[in-house]
Scaffold this active site. Structure first.
Site, mmCIF file in Angstrom:
data_model
loop_
_atom_site.group_PDB
_atom_site.id
_atom_site.type_symbol
_atom_site.label_atom_id
_atom_site.label_comp_id
_atom_site.label_asym_id
_atom_site.label_seq_id
_atom_site.Cartn_x
_atom_site.Cartn_y
_atom_site.Cartn_z
ATOM 1 N N LYS A 164 -18.714 51.615 -1.425
ATOM 2 C CA LYS A 164 -17.915 50.433 -1.132
ATOM 3 C C LYS A 164 -17.842 49.572 -2.397
ATOM 4 C CE LYS A 164 -17.329 51.158 3.365
ATOM 5 N NZ LYS A 164 -16.042 51.166 4.071
ATOM 6 N N ASP A 189 -14.132 52.719 -1.701
ATOM 7 C CA ASP A 189 -13.400 52.074 -0.606
ATOM 8 C C ASP A 189 -13.531 50.559 -0.762
ATOM 9 O OD1 ASP A 189 -12.194 51.316 1.756
ATOM 10 O OD2 ASP A 189 -13.681 52.240 3.082
ATOM 11 N N GLU A 214 -9.665 53.833 -1.834
ATOM 12 C CA GLU A 214 -9.238 53.645 -0.450
ATOM 13 C C GLU A 214 -8.951 52.166 -0.180
ATOM 14 O OE1 GLU A 214 -12.076 55.362 2.207
ATOM 15 O OE2 GLU A 214 -11.123 54.537 3.977
ATOM 16 N N ASP A 239 -6.146 53.442 4.644
ATOM 17 C CA ASP A 239 -6.995 53.498 5.839
ATOM 18 C C ASP A 239 -6.463 52.454 6.821
ATOM 19 O OD1 ASP A 239 -9.019 53.165 7.731
ATOM 20 O OD2 ASP A 239 -10.651 52.962 6.316
ATOM 21 N N LYS A 263 -8.267 58.086 11.326
ATOM 22 C CA LYS A 263 -9.317 57.785 12.298
ATOM 23 C C LYS A 263 -8.615 57.713 13.647
ATOM 24 C CE LYS A 263 -12.014 54.934 9.095
ATOM 25 N NZ LYS A 263 -12.397 53.568 8.727
HETATM 26 MG MG LIG Z 1 -12.130 52.661 4.764
#
Ligand SMILES: [Mg+2]
Length: 370
Positions: A164, A189, A214, A239, A263
């Site tokens: 992250k 991300d 991301e 995302d 997702k």
């Molecule tokens: Mg993500």
């Protein structure tokens, strides 16, 4: 099939380690599991992956509980369902709320696949016996801690690691990581932590040979992402911005991304994900499955999805033990040589650990046909 009863199990789970990203820290994870029973006593399971607060997208466990119980579940109890593809249509009178919809649709798919005697993977058109694992490492308190956390995952055999990032903790994190792991398949991300004003900072990330970056920009943006992609070499993966097939189609048309993270909860379920898959294969856009710090129910659905041919990159599909001391499924998900076996048993291919379900349950509510 005639669905007779739908039970919502509200669970309070605890992650083995707190997960830190650019917006929040999560250790206690609320979960809603869906249990659906038909007239023959066959049971299907689904999971709502909304978080306790709306930091990721606007849905929460509270909003999903309300929308599923009041508006969605009654529409599944009214009339027979012949195929899970009908569920989307039944839900069309409710705007958005993709995680609530996906939770119920997922349980219908599990139930249907069990009745058909097919694994969910086979039911969806899956072609792989195993899928590549991947892992997300949250922010750490220092660079040495970060290097250690990544090393641990590499030693566990994960072939791809995601970290992250946010402004002020991007180059600072990625440079030492890249130096420590020159050949690692590494990605970052941002959970929407940047704007176009950060373009120089984002350009600077090109030198770290990231697999992708991301969701650098806002969750509801696809225009600025297209502008950014023109200026940076690192492929952009979307995302949060992709909440439906239409979002995916428009993003690809604009050139807003080169990769999509799918997702099931975020895009509104399996049917919507299958449409995105079809489009991505046609346009040669690589896909991978994201994770939601979820239990084995949602993860098993994602493993089935990742067995489709268009999912060409390792997803955030990790072992049960990466998140939980004891998962709510049995057997738990395991990673072997960087791979996760795709279950061949009917439906999601794993059973619910009823003792654990009871141990972590806060409350439950049942809606019956009638
Ligand atoms: Mg993500």
């Amino acid at each position: 099939m005639n669905i007779q009863a739908i039970t919502f199990h509200h669970l309070g789970m605890r992650l083995t380690t707190p997960f830190v990203n650019s917006l929040t820290t999560i250790q206690d994870r609320e979960v809603i599991l869906i249990e659906m029973i038909d007239e023959e006593g066959v049971t299907g399971w689904g999971e709502c992956v909304a978080f306790s607060s709306p930091w990721y997208t606007e849905e929460t466990c509270g909003t999903a509980w309300h929308v599923m119980g009041e508006f969605l579940a009654p529409r599944l109890l009214k009339e027979s369902i012949y195929h899970p593809e009908e569920v989307n249509e039944r839900f069309s009178m409710v705007r958005r709320n993709p995680m609530a919809k996906a939770a119920l649709e997922g349980a219908v798919w599990d139930l249907w696949a069990k009745r058909e005697g097919k694994s969910l993977s086979v039911a969806l058109g899956g072609v792989k016996e195993a899928v590549a694992a991947g892992v997300a490492v949250g922010a750490q308190e220092s660079i040495p801690h970060m290097i250690e956390a990544v090393r641990e995952r590499v030693e566990q055999g994960y072939p791809r690691v995601k970290v992250k990032i946010k402004p002020g903790a991007d180059v600072e994190v990625l440079e030492p990581l890249r130096n420590a792991f020159p050949d690692l398949s590494l990605m970052a991300d941002a959970n929407a932590a940047y704007t176009l004003r950060d373009i120089e900072r984002l350009k600077a990330l090109d030198e770290f040979q990231l697999l992708m970056i991301e969701q650098p920009l806002a969750v509801d943006d696809i225009i600025d992402h297209a502008k950014l992609q023109e200026k940076i070499r690192t492929p952009i993966c979307l995302d949060e911005s992709i909440t439906s097939f239409e979002d995916a189609r428009q993003a690809l048309e604009l050139g807003s991304c080169q990769v999509i993270n799918v997702k099931l909860g975020r895009v509104g379920g399996i049917v919507e994900a299958l449409h995105i898959h079809e489009l991505a294969v046609q346009k040669k856009i690589p896909l991978w499955c994201g994770g939601m710090l979820e239990t084995g129910v949602s993860r098993s659905q994602h493993i089935a999805l990742a067995s489709l041919p268009g999912f060409t990159l390792p997803g955030d599909l990790s072992a049960s033990s990466r998140y939980w001391k004891r998962d709510v499924i049995t057997p738990p998900t395991v990673v072997k040589n960087g791979q996760i076996h795709v279950p061949t048993e009917p439906g999601i291919g794993v059973a619910i650990d009823r003792d654990q379900l009871q141990a972590v349950r806060i409350k439950s509510q049942t809606v019956v046909a009638g």
